[in-house]
Design an enzyme around this catalytic site. Structure first.
Site, PDB file in Angstrom:
ATOM      1  N   SER A 158       2.145  13.875  -6.930  1.00  0.00           N
ATOM      2  CA  SER A 158       3.374  13.067  -6.986  1.00  0.00           C
ATOM      3  C   SER A 158       4.471  13.648  -6.089  1.00  0.00           C
ATOM      4  O   SER A 158       4.440  14.819  -5.735  1.00  0.00           O
ATOM      5  CB  SER A 158       3.848  12.975  -8.438  1.00  0.00           C
ATOM      6  N   ASN A 161      10.916  12.539  -5.773  1.00  0.00           N
ATOM      7  CA  ASN A 161      12.067  11.681  -6.066  1.00  0.00           C
ATOM      8  C   ASN A 161      12.062  11.039  -7.451  1.00  0.00           C
ATOM      9  O   ASN A 161      13.112  10.789  -8.010  1.00  0.00           O
ATOM     10  CB  ASN A 161      12.269  10.634  -4.959  1.00  0.00           C
ATOM     11  N   TYR A 162      10.878  10.782  -8.010  1.00  0.00           N
ATOM     12  CA  TYR A 162      10.781  10.339  -9.412  1.00  0.00           C
ATOM     13  C   TYR A 162       9.769  11.259 -10.076  1.00  0.00           C
ATOM     14  O   TYR A 162       8.625  10.869 -10.319  1.00  0.00           O
ATOM     15  CB  TYR A 162      10.352   8.867  -9.498  1.00  0.00           C
ATOM     16  N   ASP A 222      -5.204  21.678   0.602  1.00  0.00           N
ATOM     17  CA  ASP A 222      -6.525  21.415   1.192  1.00  0.00           C
ATOM     18  C   ASP A 222      -7.643  21.747   0.213  1.00  0.00           C
ATOM     19  O   ASP A 222      -8.637  21.021   0.107  1.00  0.00           O
ATOM     20  CB  ASP A 222      -6.711  22.237   2.480  1.00  0.00           C
ATOM     21  N   GLU A 257       0.501   5.743  -1.951  1.00  0.00           N
ATOM     22  CA  GLU A 257       1.817   5.071  -1.925  1.00  0.00           C
ATOM     23  C   GLU A 257       2.671   5.909  -0.986  1.00  0.00           C
ATOM     24  O   GLU A 257       3.008   7.052  -1.316  1.00  0.00           O
ATOM     25  CB  GLU A 257       2.482   5.110  -3.291  1.00  0.00           C
ATOM     26  N   ARG A 290      14.608   6.742  -1.999  1.00  0.00           N
ATOM     27  CA  ARG A 290      13.643   5.895  -2.711  1.00  0.00           C
ATOM     28  C   ARG A 290      12.742   5.243  -1.670  1.00  0.00           C
ATOM     29  O   ARG A 290      13.216   4.805  -0.624  1.00  0.00           O
ATOM     30  CB  ARG A 290      14.379   4.820  -3.526  1.00  0.00           C
ATOM     31  N   CYS A 291      11.441   5.168  -1.991  1.00  0.00           N
ATOM     32  CA  CYS A 291      10.535   4.567  -1.012  1.00  0.00           C
ATOM     33  C   CYS A 291      10.932   3.132  -0.726  1.00  0.00           C
ATOM     34  O   CYS A 291      10.831   2.658   0.397  1.00  0.00           O
ATOM     35  CB  CYS A 291       9.094   4.638  -1.513  1.00  0.00           C
ATOM     36  N   THR A 292      11.408   2.418  -1.758  1.00  0.00           N
ATOM     37  CA  THR A 292      11.757   1.010  -1.569  1.00  0.00           C
ATOM     38  C   THR A 292      13.251   0.807  -1.290  1.00  0.00           C
ATOM     39  O   THR A 292      13.757  -0.304  -1.469  1.00  0.00           O
ATOM     40  CB  THR A 292      11.359   0.171  -2.800  1.00  0.00           C
ATOM     41  N   GLU A 384      12.172   6.591   8.785  1.00  0.00           N
ATOM     42  CA  GLU A 384      12.600   6.521   7.382  1.00  0.00           C
ATOM     43  C   GLU A 384      13.542   7.698   7.139  1.00  0.00           C
ATOM     44  O   GLU A 384      13.093   8.846   7.135  1.00  0.00           O
ATOM     45  CB  GLU A 384      11.370   6.652   6.473  1.00  0.00           C
ATOM     46  N   ARG A 444      10.855  -1.236  -6.724  1.00  0.00           N
ATOM     47  CA  ARG A 444       9.603  -1.151  -7.445  1.00  0.00           C
ATOM     48  C   ARG A 444       9.837  -1.720  -8.837  1.00  0.00           C
ATOM     49  O   ARG A 444      10.827  -1.416  -9.477  1.00  0.00           O
ATOM     50  CB  ARG A 444       9.216   0.326  -7.543  1.00  0.00           C
TER      51      ARG A 444
HETATM   52  P1  NAP Z   1       5.649  14.824   0.610  1.00  0.00           P
HETATM   53  O1  NAP Z   1       6.361  15.937   1.271  1.00  0.00           O
HETATM   54  O2  NAP Z   1       4.627  14.087   1.382  1.00  0.00           O
HETATM   55  O3  NAP Z   1       5.019  15.445  -0.727  1.00  0.00           O
HETATM   56  C1  NAP Z   1       4.353  14.649  -1.660  1.00  0.00           C
HETATM   57  C2  NAP Z   1       3.382  15.494  -2.448  1.00  0.00           C
HETATM   58  O4  NAP Z   1       2.338  15.941  -1.586  1.00  0.00           O
HETATM   59  C3  NAP Z   1       3.980  16.758  -3.052  1.00  0.00           C
HETATM   60  O5  NAP Z   1       3.398  16.986  -4.310  1.00  0.00           O
HETATM   61  C4  NAP Z   1       3.562  17.826  -2.057  1.00  0.00           C
HETATM   62  O6  NAP Z   1       3.526  19.131  -2.604  1.00  0.00           O
HETATM   63  C5  NAP Z   1       2.162  17.339  -1.754  1.00  0.00           C
HETATM   64  N1  NAP Z   1       1.573  17.904  -0.550  1.00  0.00           N
HETATM   65  C6  NAP Z   1       2.191  18.344   0.563  1.00  0.00           C
HETATM   66  N2  NAP Z   1       1.276  18.777   1.463  1.00  0.00           N
HETATM   67  C7  NAP Z   1       0.058  18.601   0.889  1.00  0.00           C
HETATM   68  C8  NAP Z   1      -1.283  18.856   1.303  1.00  0.00           C
HETATM   69  N3  NAP Z   1      -1.559  19.378   2.503  1.00  0.00           N
HETATM   70  N4  NAP Z   1      -2.287  18.564   0.463  1.00  0.00           N
HETATM   71  C9  NAP Z   1      -2.025  18.027  -0.742  1.00  0.00           C
HETATM   72  N5  NAP Z   1      -0.777  17.776  -1.200  1.00  0.00           N
HETATM   73  C10 NAP Z   1       0.246  18.049  -0.393  1.00  0.00           C
HETATM   74  O7  NAP Z   1       6.689  13.713   0.073  1.00  0.00           O
HETATM   75  P2  NAP Z   1       8.064  13.919  -0.706  1.00  0.00           P
HETATM   76  O8  NAP Z   1       9.080  14.490   0.239  1.00  0.00           O
HETATM   77  O9  NAP Z   1       7.834  14.620  -2.010  1.00  0.00           O
HETATM   78  O10 NAP Z   1       8.434  12.413  -1.052  1.00  0.00           O
HETATM   79  C11 NAP Z   1       9.130  11.585  -0.159  1.00  0.00           C
HETATM   80  C12 NAP Z   1       8.203  10.575   0.485  1.00  0.00           C
HETATM   81  O11 NAP Z   1       7.468   9.896  -0.517  1.00  0.00           O
HETATM   82  C13 NAP Z   1       8.943   9.498   1.241  1.00  0.00           C
HETATM   83  O12 NAP Z   1       8.297   9.240   2.457  1.00  0.00           O
HETATM   84  C14 NAP Z   1       8.840   8.282   0.330  1.00  0.00           C
HETATM   85  O13 NAP Z   1       8.938   7.051   0.998  1.00  0.00           O
HETATM   86  C15 NAP Z   1       7.504   8.499  -0.274  1.00  0.00           C
HETATM   87  N6  NAP Z   1       7.410   7.774  -1.531  1.00  0.00           N
HETATM   88  C16 NAP Z   1       6.653   6.645  -1.570  1.00  0.00           C
HETATM   89  C17 NAP Z   1       6.587   5.896  -2.741  1.00  0.00           C
HETATM   90  C18 NAP Z   1       5.783   4.632  -2.799  1.00  0.00           C
HETATM   91  O14 NAP Z   1       5.570   4.158  -3.903  1.00  0.00           O
HETATM   92  N7  NAP Z   1       5.333   4.057  -1.699  1.00  0.00           N
HETATM   93  C19 NAP Z   1       7.293   6.307  -3.866  1.00  0.00           C
HETATM   94  C20 NAP Z   1       8.052   7.466  -3.782  1.00  0.00           C
HETATM   95  C21 NAP Z   1       8.103   8.198  -2.621  1.00  0.00           C
HETATM   96  P3  NAP Z   1       4.674  20.206  -2.239  1.00  0.00           P
HETATM   97  O15 NAP Z   1       5.920  19.664  -2.809  1.00  0.00           O
HETATM   98  O16 NAP Z   1       4.194  21.439  -2.896  1.00  0.00           O
HETATM   99  O17 NAP Z   1       4.710  20.313  -0.743  1.00  0.00           O
END
Ligand code: NAP
Length: 484
Positions: A158, A161-162, A222, A257, A290-292, A384, A444
């Site tokens: 996850s 942000n939420y 990984d 997502e 927020r993603c949306t 974004e 959402r």
């Molecule tokens: P993120 O940096 O991609 O991290 C998301 C999750 O992935 C975290 O748990 C992170 O862990 C983990 N992660 C990072 N590198 C990884 C790897 N190599 N292997 C496996 N897991 C890994 O995203 P974020 O900054 O938390 O969230 C913001 C993004 O999420 C935005 O782009 C937003 O649009 C998107 N989002 C999309 C939705 C949707 O429903 N479409 C909803 C909410 C958010 P660590 O924190 O330990 O790095």
């Protein structure tokens, strides 16, 4: 007691026991608002991650045999425990990810509602019977029983942000479908995730059915996603992370997502006051993280001056400041994220965008910023930001708005503001997005609506019923009846 000793190190839940890592390493969280350190989480070793996966695999066997009613009982109890812990979990969310306290409380309540609805919906999950004779006369003696079986172990990852809602939105549907879960929260958000799992443990979680994995994605990611015991990955986060996970997961199914660049398309006959209100709340709540969130406005040029004026006026009522004071716009999650948003604003100004409001920074706090006359050569038109900035792109025609909307790599949602429903539906059909909102902001939910992104915004469909189905596998049993 010195400062270091007073910072709480949260344990992880592994096969029914709350533990500290044998790595003896912890990760310290910094509060986005600079209001102290909310705590530390364990940096787990690969060996502990392996134990989490093997434990989940074992626990799933018995859980998968339980009735939907028995599984639902655990979920109801989890929802009750969450509500009992609402105030403390909301405070943790506020401190850890800088969300206004009232929004953090809403997140916990929404999550409890989500879990209860999932329990109900899961009980109604059923398969189908297909009559062979409807294909050709030689198959009249065949029947296919199509059942939905759990996939096995779901790896739930996850975002920050939420930290409660988007985690439970994976775990609850996975559980009701009969799966076990290994849950890896975002590092910044892991304390909130841990508190949520504490509620699940209090609710009577069987040992190993949900194991919690904490540690940086860059270190253990990984190992986790390529582990042979993972049967499905349900991920929410950035598009780059999602794409990389999908490549490495190879044949393991993924639900992704990802990011968005949701446009609000405002047509000549739109109610500009309503559009402006929705753009302001859709673009700036939780500081645009927020993603949306509405991340760009595409407006017909002859209405742009009036719309921009309306948006500016409504932005004045936004409360900017600390999450403790229930501000709408609060400090961003970290300095890197803040620098990124500042860079986008500076690039746009350099290339001729007009600052209508905002463009002021204090630490990680960026004041809500409205940029007019944004053009396609500016990064803000495509990236974004995940911050409180809305670019306004003026267009000459509806077709130009559709073209620019579809030129984006993202395809999560889009809003169309117009009084002409036929036109709205025609435009909606042409937009390359998962959902279209007519005369409303992108968002959402309600959580039982299907939710999906296309292009770089995602793979697979979520939303309570769809999430349950997505985490099951169809199993076909053919009955060959004797003829006569
Ligand atoms: P993120 O940096 O991609 O991290 C998301 C999750 O992935 C975290 O748990 C992170 O862990 C983990 N992660 C990072 N590198 C990884 C790897 N190599 N292997 C496996 N897991 C890994 O995203 P974020 O900054 O938390 O969230 C913001 C993004 O999420 C935005 O782009 C937003 O649009 C998107 N989002 C999309 C939705 C949707 O429903 N479409 C909803 C909410 C958010 P660590 O924190 O330990 O790095």
């Amino acid at each position: 007691m010195n400062k270091v000793e007073s910072i709480k190190a949260y344990p992880f839940l592994l096969n029914g026991e709350w533990k500290s890592s044998t790595s003896e390493r912890t990760i310290e969280m910094q509060s986005p608002s600079g209001a102290g350190i909310p705590g530390k989480v364990q940096a787990m070793t690969e060996s502990e991650v392996n134990t989490a996966l093997t434990g989940a695999k074992d626990a799933q066997k018995e859980w998968g045999r339980k009735s939907f009613d028995e599984r639902a009982r655990l979920l109801y109890s989890w929802a009750d425990q969450l509500l009992l812990m609402k105030d403390e979990i909301a405070e943790t969310i506020m401190k850890e990810v800088g969300k206004g306290l009232a929004s953090a409380e809403k997140e916990v309540i929404r999550t409890a509602d989500f879990i209860k609805y999932t329990a109900e919906e899961g009980k109604r999950l059923h398969g189908e019977l297909i009559n062979g004779g409807s294909f050709n006369s030689g198959s009249a003696n065949k029947f296919a029983l199509v059942n939905r079986n759990p996939v096995g172990v779901v790896l739930a990852i996850s975002p920050f942000n939420y930290p409660v809602n988007l985690a439970a939105a994976k775990i609850a549907p996975a559980l009701i479908a009969g799966n076990a879960v290994v849950f890896k929260p975002a590092t910044q958000g892991a304390i909130s995730g841990t508190r949520m799992i504490e509620a699940l443990d209090k609710a009577g979680l069987p040992s190993g059915l949900v194991n919690l994995v904490t540690g940086k994605g860059s270190e253990i990611g990984d190992y986790l996603i390529t582990h042979p015991l993972v049967d499905l990955i349900n991920f929410t986060g950035g598009s780059d992370t999602g794409k990389s996970i999908s490549e490495k997961a190879s044949m393991v199914p993924v639900i992704l997502e990802l990011g968005g660049k949701d446009p609000a398309i405002v047509l000549e006959d739109a109610d500009l006051d309503k559009a402006a209100s929705d753009i302001v709340s859709g673009g700036f709540s939780y500081s645009g993280q927020r993603c949306t969130a509405i991340k760009r406005v595409l407006v017909i040029d002859n209405k742009a001056d009036k719309l921009v004026e309306n948006i500016k006026e409504k932005m004045e009522s936004l409360k900017v400041g600390a999450p403790e004071d229930n501000a709408d716009v609060t400090p961003l999650i970290n300095r890197k994220a803040t620098d990124f948003v500042t860079g986008l604003i500076e690039d746009a100004i350099e290339k001729g965008a007009r600052v209508v409001s905002g463009n002021h920074r204090e630490g990680n706090l960026i004041y809500p910023t409205l940029l007019d006359c944004v053009t396609k050569n500016m990064a803000i038109a495509w990236e974004e930001p995940f911050g409180p900035v809305i670019p306004v792109i003026r267009v000459e025609s509806v077709d130009e708005a559709i073209d620019i909307a579809n030129e984006s790599q993202y395809g999560l949602q889009a809003s169309i503001f117009t009084k002409n429903m036929e036109q709205a539906i025609r435009i909606g059909n042409e937009l390359e997005v998962g959902s279209v909102q007519i005369n409303g902001k992108t968002e959402r939910g309600p959580d039982h609506f299907p939710f999906l992104g296309v292009k770089s915004s995602g793979v697979g469909v979520q939303g309570i019923r769809k999430s349950i189905e997505s985490m099951t596998r169809e199993k076909v049993t053919v009955l060959n009846m004797s003829q006569g």
